[in-house]
Design a protein around this motif. Structure first.
Motif, PDB file in Angstrom:
ATOM      1  N   UNK A 147       0.831  -1.196   0.000  1.00 52.62           N
ATOM      2  CA  UNK A 147       0.000   0.000   0.000  1.00 52.62           C
ATOM      3  C   UNK A 147       0.871   1.253   0.000  1.00 52.62           C
ATOM      4  N   UNK A 148       0.536   2.165  -0.902  1.00 50.35           N
ATOM      5  CA  UNK A 148       1.217   3.455  -1.024  1.00 50.35           C
ATOM      6  C   UNK A 148       0.351   4.502  -0.325  1.00 50.35           C
ATOM      7  N   UNK A 149       0.855   5.075   0.770  1.00 50.01           N
ATOM      8  CA  UNK A 149       0.048   5.926   1.638  1.00 50.01           C
ATOM      9  C   UNK A 149       0.631   7.337   1.684  1.00 50.01           C
ATOM     10  N   UNK A 150      -0.093   8.338   1.205  1.00 48.61           N
ATOM     11  CA  UNK A 150       0.409   9.717   1.323  1.00 48.61           C
ATOM     12  C   UNK A 150       0.291  10.210   2.755  1.00 48.61           C
ATOM     13  N   UNK A 151       1.352  10.841   3.249  1.00 46.08           N
ATOM     14  CA  UNK A 151       1.342  11.431   4.593  1.00 46.08           C
ATOM     15  C   UNK A 151       1.961  12.823   4.516  1.00 46.08           C
ATOM     16  N   UNK A 152       1.590  13.644   5.461  1.00 45.18           N
ATOM     17  CA  UNK A 152       2.125  14.995   5.544  1.00 45.18           C
ATOM     18  C   UNK A 152       3.512  14.976   6.188  1.00 45.18           C
ATOM     19  N   UNK A 153       4.339  15.939   5.814  1.00 43.76           N
ATOM     20  CA  UNK A 153       5.648  16.070   6.457  1.00 43.76           C
ATOM     21  C   UNK A 153       5.485  16.287   7.958  1.00 43.76           C
ATOM     22  N   UNK A 154       4.380  16.933   8.351  1.00 43.54           N
ATOM     23  CA  UNK A 154       4.111  17.189   9.760  1.00 43.54           C
ATOM     24  C   UNK A 154       3.946  15.896  10.552  1.00 43.54           C
ATOM     25  N   UNK A 155       3.474  14.841   9.900  1.00 45.96           N
ATOM     26  CA  UNK A 155       3.312  13.550  10.560  1.00 45.96           C
ATOM     27  C   UNK A 155       4.659  12.913  10.879  1.00 45.96           C
ATOM     28  N   UNK A 156       5.706  13.368  10.215  1.00 51.04           N
ATOM     29  CA  UNK A 156       7.050  12.839  10.443  1.00 51.04           C
ATOM     30  C   UNK A 156       7.868  13.765  11.320  1.00 51.04           C
ATOM     31  N   UNK A 194      15.368  14.542   6.158  1.00 48.91           N
ATOM     32  CA  UNK A 194      15.996  13.451   5.411  1.00 48.91           C
ATOM     33  C   UNK A 194      16.408  12.316   6.350  1.00 48.91           C
ATOM     34  N   UNK A 195      16.854  12.674   7.558  1.00 45.63           N
ATOM     35  CA  UNK A 195      17.233  11.647   8.527  1.00 45.63           C
ATOM     36  C   UNK A 195      16.028  10.812   8.942  1.00 45.63           C
ATOM     37  N   UNK A 196      14.870  11.472   9.080  1.00 45.53           N
ATOM     38  CA  UNK A 196      13.662  10.726   9.457  1.00 45.53           C
ATOM     39  C   UNK A 196      13.229   9.797   8.328  1.00 45.53           C
ATOM     40  N   UNK A 197      13.404  10.239   7.086  1.00 46.13           N
ATOM     41  CA  UNK A 197      13.108   9.346   5.968  1.00 46.13           C
ATOM     42  C   UNK A 197      14.040   8.136   6.003  1.00 46.13           C
ATOM     43  N   UNK A 198      15.314   8.401   6.317  1.00 47.98           N
ATOM     44  CA  UNK A 198      16.261   7.298   6.452  1.00 47.98           C
ATOM     45  C   UNK A 198      15.883   6.368   7.587  1.00 47.98           C
TER      46      UNK A 198
END
Length: 298
Positions: A147-156, A194-198
């Motif tokens: 599943x491909x789920x769009x999320x806001x940057x604020x959620x991260x 970028x670190x949170x994406x990692x």
């Protein structure tokens, strides 16, 4: 006292007067539900092409979502271009419209209003709970659906990020089937983001990026980020000759990353995308949005 006002119809329609009175009546009903003697809504054409009166009711539904209710999920299958590709669906959160059980308000219509109301973090959270449940059911059926789920940057960020990290650790058996997609924007230049994406990658989650631009000028930037799936518009594909497109996306594909082309509305053009190095296609002409995860792509 509850007063409903409506803007005059923007077009020349035979039923203009009837539409005007109906809109005013609907606005009055909204004012009555707000309790009367309050000024909580202003009719404006700022949200065109969404009718001003519809903006009022979407604001109501957004407030319900912000309080933790009225969010539903639908799914749209992506058409695999590469043989043997796993089943992939994009997730579409919608606000329930009790007047139209099969309808609802999807992200493209409520996003701006929800952002202004500060409701997107809660909508993301409710969506993710629904996604986890859907993945559990798919796993029970022995399906490898992703599943491909769009999320806001604020959620991260901040508390929402800590909640998400805890949930992902608790559901490790599902994270490999989850792709969290963020929208391209200025936050990609933030090293902490970028670190949170990692970190998501370390937890086993694949990271997606949606690029709404009509070209590939940002591809080199996205290649330097921890991104696994890039979703681009079909207009970006059409902006350059096929040979140049293949050349530009070749380094991306060589790194084992995937490419999704969105807004493909001509089913007769599917074959050409296989030659361009595209992995998946999305478009209403290919597969419609619906409540189920059992779409037959054969």
């Amino acid at each position: 006292v509850s007063v409903g006002l409506a803007l005059p119809p923007s077009g020349n329609a035979d039923d203009g007067a009837d539409h005007w009175f109906a809109s005013a009546h609907a606005a009055q009903a909204i004012a009555h539900r707000h309790g009367g003697n309050r000024s909580v809504g202003l009719l404006t054409r700022e949200y065109d092409p969404i009718p001003a009166e519809r903006v009022l009711i979407i604001r109501e539904w957004v407030q319900e979502a912000k309080s933790g209710s009225n969010v539903m999920l639908d799914f749209q299958p992506l058409l695999p271009v590469v043989m043997g590709a796993e089943a992939l669906y994009s997730v579409h959160a919608k606000l329930r419209d009790f007047r139209a059980p099969l309808g609802g308000v999807y992200r493209h219509e409520f996003l701006r209003i929800a952002r202004e109301a500060g409701a997107m973090v809660m909508i993301d959270r409710l969506s993710l709970f629904g996604v986890f449940d859907a993945l559990e059911q798919e796993a029970a059926r022995k399906r490898s659906t992703r599943l491909l789920v769009p999320v806001e940057a604020e959620t991260l960020n901040g508390k929402p990020w800590r909640w998400l990290e805890a949930e992902l650790r608790r559901r490790q058996h599902l994270v490999g089937r989850l792709i969290l997609e963020v929208e391209a924007g200025g936050q990609q230049e933030d090293p902490e983001f970028a670190q949170r994406l990692g970190k998501l990658r370390e937890l086993g989650v694949r990271v997606g990026l949606s690029d709404p631009s009509e070209g590939l000028e940002n591809l080199a930037t996205w290649s330097r980020m921890p991104i696994d799936v890039l979703r681009i518009q079909v207009s970006a594909v059409d902006s350059i000759p096929p040979g140049a497109f293949r050349e530009q996306v070749a380094p991306w594909r060589a790194q084992g990353r995937h490419l999704v082309v969105d807004s493909v509305e001509d089913a007769g053009t599917v074959a050409r995308f296989a030659e361009l190095g595209v992995d998946y296609l999305r478009g209403h002409a290919l597969a419609a949005i619906g409540p189920r995860l059992d779409f037959n792509l054969s």
